[in-house]
Scaffold this motif. Sequence first.
Motif, PDB file in Angstrom:
ATOM      1  N   VAL A  76       0.841  -1.204   0.000  1.00  0.00           N
ATOM      2  CA  VAL A  76       0.000   0.000   0.000  1.00  0.00           C
ATOM      3  C   VAL A  76       0.875   1.252   0.000  1.00  0.00           C
ATOM      4  O   VAL A  76       1.793   1.373   0.813  1.00  0.00           O
ATOM      5  CB  VAL A  76      -0.946   0.018   1.214  1.00  0.00           C
ATOM      6  CG1 VAL A  76      -1.752   1.308   1.253  1.00  0.00           C
ATOM      7  CG2 VAL A  76      -1.876  -1.187   1.189  1.00  0.00           C
ATOM      8  N   ARG A  77       0.588   2.169  -0.901  1.00  0.00           N
ATOM      9  CA  ARG A  77       1.301   3.450  -0.943  1.00  0.00           C
ATOM     10  C   ARG A  77       0.664   4.424   0.054  1.00  0.00           C
ATOM     11  O   ARG A  77      -0.543   4.371   0.294  1.00  0.00           O
ATOM     12  CB  ARG A  77       1.259   4.057  -2.340  1.00  0.00           C
ATOM     13  CG  ARG A  77       1.785   3.153  -3.438  1.00  0.00           C
ATOM     14  CD  ARG A  77       3.239   2.820  -3.236  1.00  0.00           C
ATOM     15  NE  ARG A  77       3.777   2.052  -4.347  1.00  0.00           N
ATOM     16  CZ  ARG A  77       4.991   1.514  -4.367  1.00  0.00           C
ATOM     17  NH1 ARG A  77       5.787   1.669  -3.333  1.00  0.00           N
ATOM     18  NH2 ARG A  77       5.407   0.829  -5.405  1.00  0.00           N
ATOM     19  N   LEU A  78       1.487   5.315   0.598  1.00  0.00           N
ATOM     20  CA  LEU A  78       1.017   6.228   1.632  1.00  0.00           C
ATOM     21  C   LEU A  78       1.070   7.679   1.171  1.00  0.00           C
ATOM     22  O   LEU A  78       2.077   8.132   0.627  1.00  0.00           O
ATOM     23  CB  LEU A  78       1.878   6.078   2.890  1.00  0.00           C
ATOM     24  CG  LEU A  78       1.935   4.687   3.521  1.00  0.00           C
ATOM     25  CD1 LEU A  78       2.874   4.694   4.719  1.00  0.00           C
ATOM     26  CD2 LEU A  78       0.543   4.218   3.929  1.00  0.00           C
ATOM     27  N   ALA A  79      -0.031   8.376   1.402  1.00  0.00           N
ATOM     28  CA  ALA A  79      -0.095   9.820   1.172  1.00  0.00           C
ATOM     29  C   ALA A  79      -0.584  10.470   2.461  1.00  0.00           C
ATOM     30  O   ALA A  79      -1.437   9.909   3.166  1.00  0.00           O
ATOM     31  CB  ALA A  79      -1.038  10.149   0.017  1.00  0.00           C
ATOM     32  N   LEU A  80      -0.044  11.628   2.783  1.00  0.00           N
ATOM     33  CA  LEU A  80      -0.355  12.308   4.037  1.00  0.00           C
ATOM     34  C   LEU A  80      -1.167  13.567   3.756  1.00  0.00           C
ATOM     35  O   LEU A  80      -0.833  14.350   2.865  1.00  0.00           O
ATOM     36  CB  LEU A  80       0.945  12.671   4.751  1.00  0.00           C
ATOM     37  CG  LEU A  80       0.890  12.974   6.250  1.00  0.00           C
ATOM     38  CD1 LEU A  80       0.438  11.753   7.021  1.00  0.00           C
ATOM     39  CD2 LEU A  80       2.266  13.415   6.732  1.00  0.00           C
ATOM     40  N   LEU A  81      -2.245  13.738   4.521  1.00  0.00           N
ATOM     41  CA  LEU A  81      -3.046  14.960   4.486  1.00  0.00           C
ATOM     42  C   LEU A  81      -2.946  15.577   5.872  1.00  0.00           C
ATOM     43  O   LEU A  81      -3.450  15.009   6.846  1.00  0.00           O
ATOM     44  CB  LEU A  81      -4.497  14.641   4.141  1.00  0.00           C
ATOM     45  CG  LEU A  81      -5.488  15.817   4.114  1.00  0.00           C
ATOM     46  CD1 LEU A  81      -5.090  16.833   3.050  1.00  0.00           C
ATOM     47  CD2 LEU A  81      -6.902  15.317   3.869  1.00  0.00           C
ATOM     48  N   GLY A  96       8.494   6.384   4.424  1.00  0.00           N
ATOM     49  CA  GLY A  96       7.809   5.786   3.285  1.00  0.00           C
ATOM     50  C   GLY A  96       6.621   6.520   2.727  1.00  0.00           C
ATOM     51  O   GLY A  96       5.941   5.995   1.832  1.00  0.00           O
ATOM     52  N   VAL A  97       6.322   7.715   3.208  1.00  0.00           N
ATOM     53  CA  VAL A  97       5.221   8.498   2.631  1.00  0.00           C
ATOM     54  C   VAL A  97       5.669   9.066   1.292  1.00  0.00           C
ATOM     55  O   VAL A  97       6.701   9.740   1.213  1.00  0.00           O
ATOM     56  CB  VAL A  97       4.791   9.633   3.579  1.00  0.00           C
ATOM     57  CG1 VAL A  97       3.797  10.564   2.887  1.00  0.00           C
ATOM     58  CG2 VAL A  97       4.171   9.058   4.841  1.00  0.00           C
ATOM     59  N   SER A  98       4.900   8.804   0.258  1.00  0.00           N
ATOM     60  CA  SER A  98       5.281   9.259  -1.081  1.00  0.00           C
ATOM     61  C   SER A  98       4.803  10.674  -1.377  1.00  0.00           C
ATOM     62  O   SER A  98       5.453  11.424  -2.090  1.00  0.00           O
ATOM     63  CB  SER A  98       4.708   8.314  -2.149  1.00  0.00           C
ATOM     64  OG  SER A  98       5.170   7.003  -1.968  1.00  0.00           O
ATOM     65  N   ALA A  99       3.626  11.036  -0.835  1.00  0.00           N
ATOM     66  CA  ALA A  99       3.019  12.318  -1.191  1.00  0.00           C
ATOM     67  C   ALA A  99       2.453  12.984   0.053  1.00  0.00           C
ATOM     68  O   ALA A  99       1.898  12.313   0.932  1.00  0.00           O
ATOM     69  CB  ALA A  99       1.926  12.105  -2.233  1.00  0.00           C
TER      70      ALA A  99
END
Length: 229
Positions: free
Chosen positions: A80-85, A101-104
């Motif tokens: 699973v890819r990780l994006a942070l808001l 490991g957060v990509s975006a």
Amino acid sequence: MSIRVAIADDHPALLAGAEQVLAKVPDVTIMGLASDSTQLVELLGHQVVDVVVADFSMPQGRYGDGITLLRFLRRRFPQVRLALLTSAENPQLLRGAMDVGVSAIVSKADHYDCLEEAIRAAYANRTYLSPHARQLVDQAEVEDAKSGAAHLSKRESEVLRMFAEGLSLTEIGERVGRSPKTISTQKLSAMKKLGLRGDRDIFQYAITNGLIQASQASRKDATSADEDE
């Protein structure tokens, strides 16, 4: 092919806003919503998800939040890819998230339309920072270049961790067998090395480096902690 997305945020209005924006993207499918880490992990255990869009601070969940949760997700769901808001303004926190490991990263100060690009970048394993997040990180890199790298001693790191956990200088001193004055000196030395200006910065540093969970720091009153000095 549709990108399967899970969204996690402990603020119902923000969760609904993110869902509304992404629901308009034709090739994005929302697999579920979560308000804490417990719900998120349960969702990932039952649904196939390509990208998780998660808030940084989500109290109450069984699996923690902040860097602790991000590390757990990388171990348990490596596909699973990780994006942070996030509403975080501390660039060290943002860089710490990328290190695990957060990509975006999308700042809540930016328009939620940035979420679409962030998800596409994360899905493709590319780095993406929304405009405000990029500004914070770039500014920190300039400041680091001017000041040089800082390295804490083991004791200085321990003092910051215990302080961020809510212990007073006196309590820390009792634990390590040193006077409150010595602990205060070590705390101030660590802050100077790291360029931290106050107790709230200490909490953010502790979150970024996985010393404490984000929800722990959110429950601390940094103003009252200042009185120990």
